[in-house]
Scaffold this active site. Sequence first.
Site, mmCIF file in Angstrom:
data_model
loop_
_atom_site.group_PDB
_atom_site.id
_atom_site.type_symbol
_atom_site.label_atom_id
_atom_site.label_comp_id
_atom_site.label_asym_id
_atom_site.label_seq_id
_atom_site.Cartn_x
_atom_site.Cartn_y
_atom_site.Cartn_z
ATOM 1 N N ASP A 127 29.029 39.647 -39.781
ATOM 2 C CA ASP A 127 28.201 39.023 -40.568
ATOM 3 C C ASP A 127 28.649 39.538 -41.896
ATOM 4 O OD1 ASP A 127 24.445 38.916 -41.272
ATOM 5 O OD2 ASP A 127 26.204 37.785 -41.856
ATOM 6 N N CYS B 200 23.718 30.984 -37.084
ATOM 7 C CA CYS B 200 24.332 32.389 -37.130
ATOM 8 C C CYS B 200 23.020 33.360 -37.129
ATOM 9 C CB CYS B 200 25.282 32.656 -38.373
ATOM 10 S SG CYS B 200 24.763 31.796 -39.687
ATOM 11 N N ARG C 260 28.051 31.942 -42.222
ATOM 12 C CA ARG C 260 28.966 31.665 -41.185
ATOM 13 C C ARG C 260 28.700 30.098 -40.695
ATOM 14 N NH1 ARG C 260 27.725 37.057 -37.875
ATOM 15 N NH2 ARG C 260 25.744 36.733 -38.860
ATOM 16 N N SER C 261 27.534 29.943 -40.539
ATOM 17 C CA SER C 261 27.039 28.198 -40.307
ATOM 18 C C SER C 261 27.733 27.501 -41.387
ATOM 19 C CB SER C 261 25.550 28.234 -40.060
ATOM 20 O OG SER C 261 24.988 28.959 -39.084
ATOM 21 N N GLN D 70 27.787 31.432 -47.958
ATOM 22 C CA GLN D 70 26.987 32.203 -48.607
ATOM 23 C C GLN D 70 27.826 33.388 -49.476
ATOM 24 O OE1 GLN D 70 26.039 35.867 -46.611
ATOM 25 N NE2 GLN D 70 24.444 36.446 -48.408
HETATM 26 C C1 LIG Z 1 19.775 38.199 -46.418
HETATM 27 C C2 LIG Z 1 19.649 36.976 -45.575
HETATM 28 C C3 LIG Z 1 20.910 36.895 -44.766
HETATM 29 C C4 LIG Z 1 21.333 37.473 -43.663
HETATM 30 C C5 LIG Z 1 22.623 37.094 -42.961
HETATM 31 C C6 LIG Z 1 23.551 36.147 -43.573
HETATM 32 N N1 LIG Z 1 24.559 36.058 -42.903
HETATM 33 S S1 LIG Z 1 24.841 34.573 -42.041
HETATM 34 O O1 LIG Z 1 24.087 33.453 -42.542
HETATM 35 O O2 LIG Z 1 26.215 34.296 -41.729
HETATM 36 O O3 LIG Z 1 24.007 34.869 -40.776
HETATM 37 C C7 LIG Z 1 23.004 35.337 -44.812
HETATM 38 C C8 LIG Z 1 21.878 35.893 -45.425
#
Ligand SMILES: CCc1ccc(NS(=O)(=O)O)cc1
Length: 314
Positions: free
Chosen positions: A211, A243, A249-250, A289
């Site tokens: 993650d 994810c 990741r999505s 992200q």
């Molecule tokens: C703080 C919120 C958050 C948690 C996890 C992730 N990573 S993810 O979208 O790849 O699961 C993105 C954002």
Amino acid sequence: TEKTPQRRIFNTYPISHKLSRPVLIEAFAEHYRQLAADSEYRFQEEYDDLRSIGTNYSSLIGERAENRLKNRYTNILPYDHTRVKLIEMNEDDEEDIGSTYINANYISGYTSPREYIATQGPLPTTKDDFWRMIWEQNTQTIVMITRCVEKGKVRCDHYWPFDSDPTEYGDITITMASESVLPEWTVRDFTLELKREVRSLRHFQFTAWPDHGALGRTDLLLRFVRTVRGQIPRNAGPTIVHCSAGVGRSGTFVAFDFVLQHLARKENKFIDIFGVVARMRQQRCYMVQTEAQYVFIHKAVLDVLEGRVSDSNW
Ligand SMILES: CCc1ccc(NS(=O)(=O)O)cc1
């Protein structure tokens, strides 16, 4: 009369530039080199230009008190205008916004305006809704890009059966027909049954992507995306991609899958990764992200274009 002061116009880019930055495919390697120069200064600048895109959209339904426990992260809520609505259970209650709520958004793709559904990793309290969404949307493929527990933290509920015993999730009975554990991902086949109707679904769980991190190896993502893409039935509804939060990741998976479909059409001369991500950001918050994920998409595309990774390697 007093002279009207000249109104200074800021950010005079045409809207199109703000939302798309196409690059000639034959110039992509040089483009990548320029973005990566000076400690990736221009990658940082370009990723930063994405920051404001989509932030004008509301997430009023996700913000409702009755939906609070249905969100894994308080700051990752579905935009109202693209959210997936569960079919109402009790028609007489017009305000039953709560029972139609799930933290999920339609994401447009290369061949359909609803090619994907990006969603959070189900919670114990939302896994029945998750399977209900899959049935209602005629989804036949789930792409899971997380492990249930990572670095000691729960990232996603184990929302599917642990063995081949039929298991009920609300009104739907799920049975695992097969499970194939490979080094970087696991493939499971399920049957879904509701009111004597039986359907099949294939579940791909990528298990080698930490993650918040980038994957590192572009060949792994390429092999995974091509494996999934090659097995999505033509008549299926949206492909579910999740994810933990359903954005990092999505978003990276969806962006790369989109670009690979675009490159497969030889008539396309330009590539617009910025535009792909900008469009996704208008459909779900924070899609792709991190800057590292944004750079990774570019590196993966560069490796494909320069033939460093291709089907012939396997
Ligand atoms: C703080 C919120 C958050 C948690 C996890 C992730 N990573 S993810 O979208 O790849 O699961 C993105 C954002």
